[in-house]
Design a protein around this motif. Structure first.
Motif, mmCIF file in Angstrom:
data_model
loop_
_atom_site.group_PDB
_atom_site.id
_atom_site.type_symbol
_atom_site.label_atom_id
_atom_site.label_comp_id
_atom_site.label_asym_id
_atom_site.label_seq_id
_atom_site.Cartn_x
_atom_site.Cartn_y
_atom_site.Cartn_z
ATOM 1 N N THR A 573 0.831 -1.203 0.000
ATOM 2 C CA THR A 573 0.000 0.000 0.000
ATOM 3 C C THR A 573 0.869 1.258 0.000
ATOM 4 O O THR A 573 2.089 1.194 0.086
ATOM 5 C CB THR A 573 -0.910 0.050 1.248
ATOM 6 N N ASN A 574 0.205 2.395 -0.075
ATOM 7 C CA ASN A 574 0.865 3.686 0.160
ATOM 8 C C ASN A 574 0.088 4.476 1.214
ATOM 9 O O ASN A 574 -0.125 5.670 1.106
ATOM 10 C CB ASN A 574 0.988 4.497 -1.125
ATOM 11 N N GLU A 575 -0.305 3.760 2.294
ATOM 12 C CA GLU A 575 -1.180 4.362 3.292
ATOM 13 C C GLU A 575 -0.490 5.385 4.184
ATOM 14 O O GLU A 575 -1.135 6.002 5.021
ATOM 15 C CB GLU A 575 -1.804 3.270 4.166
ATOM 16 N N ARG A 576 0.815 5.578 4.042
ATOM 17 C CA ARG A 576 1.504 6.626 4.796
ATOM 18 C C ARG A 576 1.929 7.786 3.897
ATOM 19 O O ARG A 576 2.837 8.544 4.230
ATOM 20 C CB ARG A 576 2.706 6.037 5.515
ATOM 21 N N ASP A 577 1.259 7.904 2.786
ATOM 22 C CA ASP A 577 1.521 9.004 1.854
ATOM 23 C C ASP A 577 0.537 10.133 2.158
ATOM 24 O O ASP A 577 -0.677 9.955 2.023
ATOM 25 C CB ASP A 577 1.344 8.501 0.420
ATOM 26 N N PRO A 578 1.029 11.316 2.585
ATOM 27 C CA PRO A 578 0.098 12.403 2.928
ATOM 28 C C PRO A 578 -0.667 12.942 1.720
ATOM 29 O O PRO A 578 -1.710 13.571 1.872
ATOM 30 C CB PRO A 578 1.010 13.470 3.535
ATOM 31 N N THR A 579 -0.143 12.701 0.514
ATOM 32 C CA THR A 579 -0.872 13.051 -0.716
ATOM 33 C C THR A 579 -0.947 11.779 -1.548
ATOM 34 O O THR A 579 -0.137 11.542 -2.445
ATOM 35 C CB THR A 579 -0.137 14.170 -1.487
ATOM 36 N N PRO A 580 -1.902 10.901 -1.239
ATOM 37 C CA PRO A 580 -1.887 9.539 -1.793
ATOM 38 C C PRO A 580 -2.099 9.455 -3.299
ATOM 39 O O PRO A 580 -1.740 8.446 -3.897
ATOM 40 C CB PRO A 580 -3.003 8.841 -1.026
ATOM 41 N N ASP A 581 -2.657 10.482 -3.953
ATOM 42 C CA ASP A 581 -2.757 10.454 -5.410
ATOM 43 C C ASP A 581 -1.360 10.617 -6.006
ATOM 44 O O ASP A 581 -0.515 11.333 -5.465
ATOM 45 C CB ASP A 581 -3.656 11.582 -5.922
ATOM 46 N N TYR A 582 -1.122 9.935 -7.124
ATOM 47 C CA TYR A 582 0.204 9.992 -7.742
ATOM 48 C C TYR A 582 0.457 11.380 -8.314
ATOM 49 O O TYR A 582 -0.313 11.892 -9.132
ATOM 50 C CB TYR A 582 0.315 8.953 -8.853
ATOM 51 N N THR A 583 1.554 12.002 -7.908
ATOM 52 C CA THR A 583 1.948 13.319 -8.418
ATOM 53 C C THR A 583 3.383 13.311 -8.925
ATOM 54 O O THR A 583 3.892 14.347 -9.351
ATOM 55 C CB THR A 583 1.803 14.395 -7.318
ATOM 56 N N GLY A 584 4.043 12.177 -8.871
ATOM 57 C CA GLY A 584 5.427 12.086 -9.318
ATOM 58 C C GLY A 584 6.155 11.009 -8.541
ATOM 59 O O GLY A 584 5.688 10.519 -7.521
ATOM 60 N N GLY A 616 -4.616 6.138 -3.436
ATOM 61 C CA GLY A 616 -4.898 7.296 -4.268
ATOM 62 C C GLY A 616 -4.811 6.895 -5.726
ATOM 63 O O GLY A 616 -4.321 5.816 -6.088
ATOM 64 N N SER A 617 -5.272 7.758 -6.613
ATOM 65 C CA SER A 617 -5.358 7.446 -8.043
ATOM 66 C C SER A 617 -4.039 7.733 -8.751
ATOM 67 O O SER A 617 -3.168 8.439 -8.243
ATOM 68 C CB SER A 617 -6.483 8.275 -8.668
ATOM 69 N N GLY A 618 -3.920 7.168 -9.966
ATOM 70 C CA GLY A 618 -2.790 7.468 -10.839
ATOM 71 C C GLY A 618 -1.567 6.601 -10.635
ATOM 72 O O GLY A 618 -0.568 6.761 -11.338
ATOM 73 N N HIS A 619 -1.590 5.678 -9.716
ATOM 74 C CA HIS A 619 -0.407 4.865 -9.445
ATOM 75 C C HIS A 619 -0.285 3.724 -10.436
ATOM 76 O O HIS A 619 -1.270 3.279 -11.042
ATOM 77 C CB HIS A 619 -0.457 4.320 -8.023
ATOM 78 N N PHE A 620 0.948 3.223 -10.577
ATOM 79 C CA PHE A 620 1.219 2.160 -11.529
ATOM 80 C C PHE A 620 2.348 1.284 -10.992
ATOM 81 O O PHE A 620 3.044 1.640 -10.037
ATOM 82 C CB PHE A 620 1.583 2.736 -12.900
ATOM 83 N N LEU A 621 2.517 0.130 -11.630
ATOM 84 C CA LEU A 621 3.586 -0.794 -11.266
ATOM 85 C C LEU A 621 4.846 -0.415 -12.026
ATOM 86 O O LEU A 621 4.807 -0.207 -13.246
ATOM 87 C CB LEU A 621 3.190 -2.229 -11.593
ATOM 88 N N ASN A 622 5.975 -0.378 -11.284
ATOM 89 C CA ASN A 622 7.200 0.130 -11.885
ATOM 90 C C ASN A 622 8.399 -0.642 -11.310
ATOM 91 O O ASN A 622 9.106 -0.158 -10.429
ATOM 92 C CB ASN A 622 7.331 1.631 -11.586
ATOM 93 N N GLY A 623 8.573 -1.855 -11.805
ATOM 94 C CA GLY A 623 9.669 -2.672 -11.292
ATOM 95 C C GLY A 623 9.185 -3.643 -10.238
ATOM 96 O O GLY A 623 9.358 -3.423 -9.048
ATOM 97 N N VAL A 624 8.546 -4.728 -10.678
ATOM 98 C CA VAL A 624 8.012 -5.740 -9.774
ATOM 99 C C VAL A 624 8.417 -7.108 -10.321
ATOM 100 O O VAL A 624 8.228 -7.390 -11.512
ATOM 101 C CB VAL A 624 6.472 -5.659 -9.662
ATOM 102 N N SER A 625 8.962 -7.936 -9.434
ATOM 103 C CA SER A 625 9.374 -9.277 -9.836
ATOM 104 C C SER A 625 8.677 -10.293 -8.953
ATOM 105 O O SER A 625 8.834 -10.270 -7.728
ATOM 106 C CB SER A 625 10.897 -9.418 -9.707
ATOM 107 N N VAL A 626 7.907 -11.181 -9.574
ATOM 108 C CA VAL A 626 7.240 -12.268 -8.869
ATOM 109 C C VAL A 626 7.647 -13.550 -9.598
ATOM 110 O O VAL A 626 7.092 -13.896 -10.645
ATOM 111 C CB VAL A 626 5.711 -12.092 -8.871
ATOM 112 N N THR A 627 8.647 -14.232 -9.033
ATOM 113 C CA THR A 627 9.225 -15.368 -9.750
ATOM 114 C C THR A 627 9.440 -16.557 -8.822
ATOM 115 O O THR A 627 9.753 -16.407 -7.648
ATOM 116 C CB THR A 627 10.582 -14.978 -10.373
#
Length: 761
Positions: A573-584, A616-627
């Motif tokens: 999760t990103n539940e400790r993000d004070p601005t949970p929508d993706y901004t960068g 929050g909205s706008g988030h994406f997967l960026n470097g995930v390995s499930v092997t």
């Protein structure tokens, strides 16, 4: 022991036959009057009882007789003065052994007893034996305790009572009777020989250190009694405690030779106090790097304030370890959780602060914070009562404005939160037996590289290990057992948590955790979680499951490998993000989940082993390995192994990057995800446009964004079965869920192809 033999000390005064010029009628000091040629004293050469003896007439109220020689008095040596006397005529006096105490410079020691109890003479001609014992210590049977400063004495007797009587006195004997005060075959130095008094009020600190200085390799004995030590005492020899000591909280007892918990428990006569004082010594150079509990169980009646035990230090950063024992919580109201509800204001611009906090004085540092928009395991790191501000361990995701918050101050067996910082501290081979009454360990608000190794966290009421700030930086938790008190409860009823971490570089290795709500909540990045077994199931058919491992940082840069994830899941999760929508930034990135065993049974079909939950909205997967993982469901199938929890928002699959899901094994899992995903498509009727469906098997139900290859499996044929050698192009992001592709051919063909599609760039 007899110093007249072992050290050649001359104790016996000369016989009266040698002359009376060495026998004083005063204190025996140089220049005092002697009985030589005195009118009231004469040597009698022949006596039926004594042989040679001194005949004396009592003419003074206290008639003194003292040997003018210096009879040595040393600490630990006890001397007996023996007088044989008989009344001859006249008034019957009383007699007592007596002496004059001197320091090494010859000055008198004032305030000490100079005589033994007197004995009345009642019959003429009857020989009476009178004795008195002198020594440095105030021990039972010692008539004249002179302390450790005594160097020698002038010994003899006093006649008291009526004047005029005549007595005869045999030669006075002085002998070493130290052996009467020592145990057989025990080489010890007794602190009472050096002035210690076990009455609970006399300050014995100097006496203890004097005994230590004189021990010379022997043990120090603290006999029965209560000995007050008003200042720090350091003992460099092994100390044996039959009695107990009492000292101010700021004073330390440093047992450098036998530094261990049983010694301190014996010294203070109390397990809890002994543990605190032993810890105080550990942090104040006890000459040891670890406190060995030596397998002992310590019964604890209330939270142990570890910082309060060391009032002279607020921080510490040298390696120290407590090891090898058990702390058990006794039944006590001191373990009750304190709950405070207060109104406060939160602003994402100062993301770890609550301001305008009402009732702040009653909110304890280390309290869990609950309220709308507050993520899991947020604690009060510090407070400024005057300013009405609380500093938190993490940011809040959606608490902007003013609201009521609840603060729960759990109670812990050992609580380090009073330190400002504690680093390189270890707990090893300890069982924290919480008995469902309390939590186990609360870390300091700052510090690094705490090590918790081979410990049992048994039945904590609320929490196993709690970090309230950044004191968990680089924490090492290895080979530990976390045993829940909520084992018989269904999953939905459990509230306890094994441990939490707020800062970076945590290492959780080879631990085992049973049926908590969550095994671990990790709030930092660069974590290593490997070789653990955590299980959280129950017997409810189609039951719900909670996360075993929670990662609360979207850019977590962590590795989760070789674990046994049993009837629970990994939640990201990103539940400790004070601005949970993706901004960068990197969004949900840098996570490897490799070579784990995932098992579940009797779970609802929508259960998954890996869950991404954007707040929050706008988030994406960026470097995930499930092997290389093994996913297995028993007693029913599940839909898929991985999913997105869209309670707050979904993921933007149009931006997925570097997602590798390969080499996994699936049993009773419907959608067997992979990326890149190989799909076999059989086109039975000729067409120039083939729709190839991913079947929902792209990870997390992502988009079909790229096609790596298309390979024909056999000949491609027209509707008339003529063979064609042709190559298609692909349209991606097709279908309502954008998880299909279309192959476009130069003409209508049919046949079978293998398509390698992927969701990421």
């Amino acid at each position: 022991m007899n110093k007249a033999i072992t050290e050649g000390l001359q104790l016996m005064p000369p016989a009266f036959a040698g002359g009376l010029d060495v026998w004083s009628s005063g204190d025996g000091t140089p220049g005092s009057d002697t009985y030589d040629s005195a009118a009231n004293a004469v040597f009698v050469a022949a006596d039926a009882d004594f042989g040679g003896c001194l005949e004396m007439q009592k003419t003074e109220n206290i008639q003194k007789l003292r040997f003018m020689g210096q009879t040595p008095v040393t600490p630990g040596c006890y001397l007996q003065i023996k007088v044989r006397i008989k009344a001859m005529s006249g008034a019957l006096p009383a007699v007592r052994a007596a002496g004059w105490a001197a320091q090494s410079n010859g000055s008198h020691i004032s305030g000490v007893t100079g005589f033994a109890p007197h004995v009345a003479l009642s019959t003429y001609g009857e020989v009476v034996e009178v004795t008195g014992i002198v020594g440095s210590g105030s021990r039972g049977g010692v008539d004249m305790p002179w302390g450790r400063n005594a160097a020698y004495g002038h010994f003899g007797l006093d006649l008291t009572g009526a004047n005029g009587g005549v007595v005869r006195i045999d030669d006075i004997e002085i002998t070493d009777i130290t052996s009467a005060f020592l145990r057989d075959l025990l080489s010890v130095v007794d602190v009472t020989d050096y002035g210690a008094v076990g009455n609970g009020s006399f300050d014995c600190a100097a006496a203890f250190e004097a005994a230590d200085a004189a021990a010379d390799g022997r043990r120090i004995l603290v006999p029965a009694g209560e000995y007050y030590l008003g200042s720090t005492v350091s003992l460099n020899h092994e100390a044996v405690f039959e009695g107990t000591v009492e000292m101010p909280a700021s004073a330390m007892l440093l047992l450098t030779k036998n530094y261990n918990f049983p010694a301190y428990a014996a010294a203070f006569g109390d397990e809890e106090l002994g543990f605190k004082k032993a810890f105080q010594a550990l942090i104040n150079n006890s000459d040891h790097e670890s406190l060995d509990l030596m397998g002992r169980k310590i019964t604890v009646t209330g939270p142990i304030d570890m910082a309060g035990a060391v009032p002279n230090k607020s921080s510490y950063a040298t390696r120290r370890v407590i090891r090898n024992g058990q702390l058990e919580a006794a039944d006590s109201s001191a373990w009750d959780t304190d709950v405070v509800t207060s109104q406060a204001t939160y602003s994402a611009s100062d993301s770890k602060k609550l301001t305008n906090v009402s009732n702040i004085a009653n909110i304890a540092v280390g309290s869990l914070v609950e309220g709308a928009g507050v993520g899991r395991e947020i604690y009060v790191k510090s407070k400024n009562t005057g300013a009405g501000e609380l500093t938190l361990s993490g940011a809040l995701y959606d608490a902007e404005g003013t609201q009521n918050f609840t603060f729960r101050d759990f109670k812990y067996l050992v609580d380090f939160s009073g330190f400002s910082s504690l680093s390189k501290f270890g707990l090893q081979d300890i069982e924290f037996q919480c008995n469902g009454r309390c939590s186990a360990v609360r870390l300091s608000p700052a510090g690094s590289v705490t090590s918790i190794d081979s410990c049992f966290i048994s039945r904590p009421k609320d929490r196993g290990i709690t970090s309230i700030g950044t004191g968990c930086q680089g924490i090492l938790v290895d080979n530990c057992q976390f045993l829940s008190d909520e084992d018989p409860l269904d999953v939905s009823q459990r509230v306890s948590i094994g441990l939490n971490v707020n800062n970076n570089d945590a290492k959780l290795r080879s631990n085992r955790a049973t049926r908590f709500r969550h095994f671990a909540i990790l709030g930092g990045s660069n974590n290593t979680v490997t070789g653990n077994h955590f299980f959280q199931g129950d017997s409810v058919p189609n039951g719900v499951r909670t996360a075993g491992l929670v990662l609360t940082s979207n850019n977590c840069t962590s590795t989760v490998s070789d674990n046994y994830v049993d009837n629970c899941f990994i939640e990201w999760t990103n539940e400790r993000d004070p601005t949970p929508d993706y901004t960068g930034g990197f969004s949900f990135s840098a996570l490897s989940i490799n070579a784990n065993v995932f098992l579940s049974g009797d779970v609802a079909p929508w259960f998954s082993y890996i869950v991404v939950k954007p707040y929050g909205s706008g988030h994406f997967l960026n470097g995930v390995s499930v092997t290389g993982n093994k996913f297995r469901s028993t007693n029913g199938s599940i839909d898929r192994a991985e999913r997105v929890d869209t309670s707050f928002a979904g993921l933007d699959f149009s931006r997925s990057k570097n997602v590798v899901v390969t080499g996994n094994m699936y049993h009773n899992v419907t959608a067997q995800s992979a990326n890149p995903l190989r799909v076999s498509h059989d086109q039975s009727s000729a067409s120039s446009s083939w729709t190839v469906d991913s079947g929902g098997e792209l990870p997390f139900q992502g988009y079909a964004r790229f096609v790596d290859s298309v390979a024909a499996q056999g000949a491609l044929r027209t509707g008339g079965n003529s063979i064609r050698y042709t190559t298609p192009y692909a349209d991606v992001l097709q279908g309502a869920n954008q998880d299909q592709i279309r192959l476009r051919w130069q003409e209508a063909v049919k046949g079978e192809v293998l398509v390698l599609m992927r969701m990421d760039s």
